[in-house]
Design a protein around this motif. Structure first.
Motif, PDB file in Angstrom:
ATOM      1  N   GLY A 176       8.397  -7.407  -7.291  1.00 25.26           N
ATOM      2  CA  GLY A 176       7.326  -7.828  -8.216  1.00 25.26           C
ATOM      3  C   GLY A 176       5.957  -7.516  -7.632  1.00 25.26           C
ATOM      4  N   THR A 177       5.791  -7.911  -6.359  1.00 24.97           N
ATOM      5  CA  THR A 177       4.498  -7.694  -5.717  1.00 24.97           C
ATOM      6  C   THR A 177       4.184  -6.199  -5.614  1.00 24.97           C
ATOM      7  N   ARG A 202       0.574  -1.095  -9.970  1.00 23.30           N
ATOM      8  CA  ARG A 202      -0.219  -1.097 -11.210  1.00 23.30           C
ATOM      9  C   ARG A 202      -1.707  -1.075 -10.894  1.00 23.30           C
ATOM     10  N   ASP A 203      -2.108  -1.874  -9.852  1.00 21.57           N
ATOM     11  CA  ASP A 203      -3.527  -1.930  -9.449  1.00 21.57           C
ATOM     12  C   ASP A 203      -4.015  -0.560  -9.000  1.00 21.57           C
ATOM     13  N   ILE A 217       9.381   0.021  -4.016  1.00 21.72           N
ATOM     14  CA  ILE A 217      10.005  -0.426  -5.285  1.00 21.72           C
ATOM     15  C   ILE A 217      11.419   0.130  -5.414  1.00 21.72           C
ATOM     16  N   GLN A 235       5.300  -3.842  -7.464  1.00 25.73           N
ATOM     17  CA  GLN A 235       5.007  -3.296  -8.792  1.00 25.73           C
ATOM     18  C   GLN A 235       3.573  -3.641  -9.233  1.00 25.73           C
ATOM     19  N   MET A 236       3.124  -4.885  -8.860  1.00 27.83           N
ATOM     20  CA  MET A 236       1.751  -5.290  -9.208  1.00 27.83           C
ATOM     21  C   MET A 236       0.755  -4.406  -8.486  1.00 27.83           C
ATOM     22  N   LEU A 237       1.003  -4.216  -7.176  1.00 26.90           N
ATOM     23  CA  LEU A 237       0.106  -3.365  -6.387  1.00 26.90           C
ATOM     24  C   LEU A 237       0.070  -1.956  -6.963  1.00 26.90           C
ATOM     25  N   GLN A 272      -2.973   2.239 -10.002  1.00 19.89           N
ATOM     26  CA  GLN A 272      -2.823   3.276 -11.034  1.00 19.89           C
ATOM     27  C   GLN A 272      -4.144   3.995 -11.276  1.00 19.89           C
ATOM     28  N   THR A 329      13.165 -10.263  -5.344  1.00 18.20           N
ATOM     29  CA  THR A 329      12.442 -10.272  -6.623  1.00 18.20           C
ATOM     30  C   THR A 329      10.934 -10.304  -6.348  1.00 18.20           C
TER      31      THR A 329
END
Ligand SMILES: Nc1ncnc2c1ncn2[C@@H]1O[C@H](COP(=O)(O)OP(=O)(O)OP(=O)(O)O)[C@@H](O)[C@H]1O
Ligand SMILES: [Mg+2]
Length: 555
Positions: free
Chosen positions: A346-347, A353-354, A371, A349-351, A356, A342
């Motif tokens: 999660g990490t 997003r950053d 991912i 997905q955050m990266l 993007q 998880t």
């Protein structure tokens, strides 16, 4: 002359004159002849008496014969039971009723005297002369001879005549001989009845046992058989020309190798064996020695017990225990992996997003790989958790395609690693079936691992496994079919019937226990379905799990 006459008189003890002497001699001669003919009649009578005759028949037969030997218009047999004397057979049959002889009757005297006695029945108001109903002429003489069993009296033989004083000493002797013979015949008849009843009881017991039992002599001849046979064996047993056990039970022409009968001959001890028949049955064989009175081996009893079902159940238990252990471990590992996975996803997905909108496509691609693989791992973890809970899972509507995908998610990687390509042919319109999902996964997993193993030994061709689902119509019944095909080594025709037997495996010990398919079949049957096999040696196999579509579950 005078002296000679005197001498003759002294020598013979016969009264003086010659005439007297010859008359006496003739009379004695006649007596001896009469005696002989009586003995002959007695002999004929005893010869005529069969061991299985009733007492009534014996008395009837004697009654017909006796007038040749002595006056006889009535013959009867009375038996002593519980201190009472009861007529149990009379001839002629309608002479008198069968019944008790009163205690006061003079007939009881024969008991006390323990020897044949004659009476005048007219003097005994309680005796037979008076109970005569149809025979108008009364009995004027009666002889009673006791029946002995060892030294005690057990009954009376009664002879009656309408002549006065019909029974003198000689006749009474004869009556006693006859009574002795009858007592022996009756005793024999009783023993015969006891033996034949015991024989019948033993035979009924022998035939009631549902396990096959054989009695084999030391020369391998089948002496007795209780009529039961294992299903696959009856034709061979009944059609064998020879009566030898190796011919009837194993279709051989000479004693089997390591024959237990041979071992029993040497040790005199029982032998226990297990036999896996060509028809795939498991038989437990017990060989017991049978000794004669000289304590020599006379025969061998073989008892066969079909333990196929028992073994299957045991296999299922072993397999479920294994599954439970595996499940517990899988659940533990899955649970441990769940949290870090998880975090990883999660990490990532955050990266992602950053990043993007940034041009750094290499990193974006790498993150999307992380991912995707992470999500795949999570699915596998989820499946492992489901798998470990299979025992609690009740029957519920199950989508075979989804179950297949779950299993493939779990083990596709392992299979691909062995350079095997997997193709999927799913019927997307397949209706749901009522099933235990995790058990279906277990069957499919075994099919897939078996297919992989069948392919590892193949060289020089593209290795392929195809997983397919389809709907089959059979009259009104619809069946959902989940099949796994491979182009592996295939199965020899003679082995196809064996692969479902527990513990049958062609794999080395570390690789297979031989339980997979027997347990899979058990699962299929508990779903009212079946497993079908098509296989060609050297070309490949297809295993299909065929399950009924319960129309009420159709969605
Ligand atoms: N796809 C196949 N191709 C060829 N042989 C097969 C195939 N599937 C099963 N078999 C044969 O059937 C035997 C029995 O299979 P089963 O799954 O019952 O036991 P196993 O695979 O040997 O051991 P286990 O499944 O308990 O680990 C195998 O050992 C193999 O000889
Ligand atoms: Mg297997």
């Amino acid at each position: 002359m005078k002296n000679r006459g005197k001498l003759l008189e002294q020598l013979t003890g016969v009264d003086s004159s010659k005439l007297n002497y010859y008359v006496e001699l003739k009379k004695r001669n006649q007596d001896v002849l009469k005696q002989n003919s009586r003995l002959e009649i007695l002999q004929q009578l005893t010869r005529d008496i069969n061991i299985d005759m009733s007492i009534g028949d014996i008395i009837e037969r004697a009654f017909r014969k006796l007038p040749e030997a002595l006056p006889c218009d009535f013959l009867a047999l009375a038996k002593l039971t519980e201190g009472k004397l009861k007529l149990i057979a009379v001839a002629p049959r309608d002479f008198t009723d069968l019944g008790y002889i009163p205690k006061q009757s003079i007939l009881w005297n024969a008991f006390r005297d323990k020897g044949a006695t004659s009476y005048n029945p007219m003097l005994d108001p309680l005796c037979l002369a008076q109970v005569t109903k149809k025979h108008v002429e009364p009995l004027r003489s009666l002889a009673a001879a006791p029946l002995f069993e060892r030294s005690s009296v057990t009954g009376l033989l009664l002879l009656g005549s309408t002549i006065d004083a019909a029974y003198a000493r000689a006749e009474l002797n004869f009556a006693q001989h006859l009574a002795d013979q009858l007592a022996i015949s009756m005793q024999n008849a009783r023993l015969y009845k006891q033996v034949s009843r015991a024989k019948k009881e033993w035979e009924a017991t022998f035939r009631a046992v549902t396990d096959p039992i054989f009695l084999i002599d030391t020369d391998y001849n089948v002496l007795l058989h209780n009529g039961q046979l294992p299903p696959g064996m009856s034709n061979a047993f009944n059609q064998a020309i020879s009566n030898k056990c190796f011919a009837k039970l194993r279709g051989g022409t000479e004693p089997c190798q390591n024959c237990p009968i041979q071992e029993i001959k040497e040790t005199g001890k029982p032998v226990f064996q297990q036999w896996n028949t060509p028809e795939g049955e498991f038989l437990e064989l017990s060989y017991y020695p049978v000794f004669n009175e000289e304590k020599q081996l006379a025969a061998v009893t073989i008892i066969m017990k079909d333990v196929t079902k028992k073994l299957k159940m045991e296999a299922q238990l072993v397999q479920s225990a294994k599954m439970v252990a595996l499940g517990v471990m899988a659940a533990g590992v899955a649970h441990e992996l769940n949290s870090p996975m998880t975090v990883i996803i999660g990490t990532a997905q955050m990266l992602a997003r950053d990043l993007q909108g940034e041009e750094d496509s290499e990193h974006v691609e790498a993150l999307s790989d992380i991912i995707n693989c992470g999500l795949r791992c999570k699915r596998i973890i989820q499946n492992l958790l489901t798998f470990s809970r299979q025992d609690q899972a009740p029957f519920s509507p199950v989508d075979l395609n989804a179950e297949a995908e779950r299993v493939l998610d779990m083990i596709q990687y392992q299979i691909n690693r062995s350079q095997i390509a997997i193709f999927e042919h799913f019927d997307r319109d397949l209706p749901k079936i009522s099933a235990n999902g995790p058990q279906i996964q277990q069957v499919l997993t075994n099919f897939l691992i078996n297919a992989r193993d069948a392919l590892t030994e193949v060289d020089g061709k593209e290795k392929v496994i195809e997983v397919a689902t389809s709907l089959r119509l059979d009259g009104k019944q619809r069946w959902a079919v989940l099949s796994v095909s491979d182009n592996g080594i295939g199965i020899a025709p003679e082995n196809v019937s064996k692969i479902f037997t527990p513990f049958y495996t062609s794999k080395e010990a570390s690789k297979g226990t031989g339980l997979g398919l027997s347990v899979s079949l058990g699962i299929a049957e508990s779903h009212h379905g079946n497993i079908e096999v098509e296989s060609t040696l050297g070309q490949g196999s297809r295993f299909s799990l065929v399950l009924p579509v319960d129309e009420s579950n159709d969605e």
